[in-house]
Design an enzyme around this catalytic site. Structure first.
Site, PDB file in Angstrom:
ATOM      1  N   TYR A  47       0.890  -1.152   0.000  1.00  0.00           N
ATOM      2  CA  TYR A  47       0.000   0.000   0.000  1.00  0.00           C
ATOM      3  C   TYR A  47       0.932   1.206   0.000  1.00  0.00           C
ATOM      4  CZ  TYR A  47      -3.266  -3.397   2.148  1.00  0.00           C
ATOM      5  OH  TYR A  47      -4.024  -4.502   2.441  1.00  0.00           O
TER       6      TYR A  47
ATOM      7  N   CYS B 296       1.394   3.011   3.369  1.00  0.00           N
ATOM      8  CA  CYS B 296       1.812   2.231   4.542  1.00  0.00           C
ATOM      9  C   CYS B 296       3.249   2.603   4.917  1.00  0.00           C
ATOM     10  CB  CYS B 296       1.717   0.743   4.231  1.00  0.00           C
ATOM     11  SG  CYS B 296       2.627  -0.327   5.370  1.00  0.00           S
TER      12      CYS B 296
ATOM     13  N   PHE C 291       5.475   1.021   6.646  1.00  0.00           N
ATOM     14  CA  PHE C 291       6.407  -0.099   6.522  1.00  0.00           C
ATOM     15  C   PHE C 291       6.785  -0.321   5.062  1.00  0.00           C
ATOM     16  CE2 PHE C 291       4.094  -0.836  10.482  1.00  0.00           C
ATOM     17  CZ  PHE C 291       5.144  -0.960  11.366  1.00  0.00           C
ATOM     18  N   CYS C 292       5.827  -0.158   4.163  1.00  0.00           N
ATOM     19  CA  CYS C 292       6.136  -0.248   2.738  1.00  0.00           C
ATOM     20  C   CYS C 292       7.026   0.908   2.304  1.00  0.00           C
ATOM     21  CB  CYS C 292       4.847  -0.242   1.924  1.00  0.00           C
ATOM     22  SG  CYS C 292       3.716  -1.608   2.290  1.00  0.00           S
TER      23      CYS C 292
END
Length: 374
Positions: free
Chosen positions: A104, A107, A109-110
């Site tokens: 995503y 996001c 973390f992404c």
């Protein structure tokens, strides 16, 4: 719509997931399923549901520590064999690895993974996942992102957890060890947290599996290595949990955040309209629960400001980055987490009311300088 709201929560922690997939003939997939089911029987996660969550969670983590020590010892022996095979010069992954990131865009973390890949000039394809249907990751039995698929010849590895992805790729980039071998040094462990929820964590995930000469070349000393690991963990355990309470702080901020998410994400027309209004309302109220869970101040901006200034103080005045003359993994992690707020009121406030902007712009510039010119 509750499912969509949970899927869209930028602060949702990415953890490991099991791989149960069919990816076509000729591809060998390494599954990191963890202990539950690995030997055909119930693992710690299954047993934990039958007993005291705290005690069994602690037991599972203790077992994880032992397993981590085993893999670390095995890595040390393996690294001695690899010493004669690899020169220690930095390797280019682009020539033999094909990377695909399932994400995503909003996001954190992404975003951390993208910051790492971009700074190291590693080519990769992006697959934006629809946060409602998630059909793009139907090959994976674990339904969270980021997922990174790394194909080398006929061998396809699935890497999960943003910090594991970064540590494994950096280890491969520096040492040249086979990625198939490296990911065994980060074994998943299942446990039950204080809320009785099954969680998956990875042993060693902030640790690069390098021999002494490689570590000395990269870090220069143990203090720098310890510092990098400490602040990478801080970004995951604290900084990321300040994002949602701040971007959904008020109804107007929640609506603006979901407008941004819908615009940047992968939604159908109807899904986007529903997500924007229903999701914004849901996340406004969820952010209040998050504020309580993480013991944040009444004005959550103050927690965000304190975190930013704490980071700037840790970097100090005598070096442009925590990594010295160039960003290290901690710099990239903190930058990646904060970047998802760009364009929102929380980000503008952060830049104006803390000392973080000069550092942030330096990291941004360092990443752009490594990207190919089209």
């Amino acid at each position: 719509m509750a499912l969509a709201a949970r899927a869209l929560w930028p602060g949702g922690r990415s953890v490991a997931w099991r791989l149960g997939c069919r990816l076509g003939p000729g591809l060998r997939v390494q599954s990191r399923a963890g202990l539950a089911g690995a030997a055909g029987g119930p693992g710690p996660a299954v047993t934990a549901r039958k007993g005291n969550p705290r005690l069994l969670g602690a037991a599972a983590l203790a077992l994880g520590g032992a397993l981590g020590l085993y893999h670390t010892a095995r890595w040390h022996l393996r690294s001695q064999d690899l010493g004669a095979e690899h020169s220690g010069a930095q390797l280019s992954l682009s020539s033999h690895l094909q990377l695909t990131l399932y994400q995503y865009k909003t996001c954190p973390f992404c975003s951390k993974v993208r910051a790492f890949l971009d700074f190291h000039a590693l080519p990769y394809q992006v697959v934006e996942v629809n946060p409602v249907r998630r059909a793009e990751i139907k090959f994976s039995s674990y339904r969270k992102v980021p997922i990174l698929l790394a194909q080398e010849g006929d061998c396809l590895q699935q890497l999960n957890d943003s910090s594991v992805i970064i540590s494994a790729l950096k280890t491969h980039l520096v040492s040249g060890q086979p990625l198939e071998e490296i990911i065994t040094y980060y074994p998943p462990m299942k446990a039950t947290n204080d809320q009785g929820k099954e969680v998956t964590e990875f042993c060693n995930k902030y640790w690069l599996m390098l021999d002494e000469k490689e570590a000395q070349r990269i870090y220069g000393g143990k203090e720098a290595r310890t510092e990098e690991m400490k602040w990478r963990q801080w970004a995951d355990d604290w900084l990321v949990h300040l994002i949602s309470p701040n971007v959904y702080r008020t109804p107007s901020e929640a609506l603006a955040s979901f407008d941004y998410i819908v615009h940047e994400g992968k939604f159908g027309a109807v899904e986007g309209a529903v997500a924007k209004y229903v999701g914004a309302a849901a996340m406004y109220f969820i952010s209040k629960r998050l504020k309580s869970r993480h013991h944040l101040q009444d004005d959550v901006r103050e927690d965000l400001y304190e975190a930013a200034n704490k980071w700037v103080a840790a970097v100090g005045k005598d070096r442009p980055f925590m990594g010295g003359q160039k960003p290290n993994l901690a710099d990239l992690a903190v930058y990646g987490v904060l970047r998802v707020m760009e364009g929102l009121e929380a980000f503008n406030d952060l830049m104006h009311h803390t000392r973080i902007q000069p550092w942030y712009l330096r990291v941004e510039k360092a990443i752009k300088e490594t990207l190919p010119v089209h």
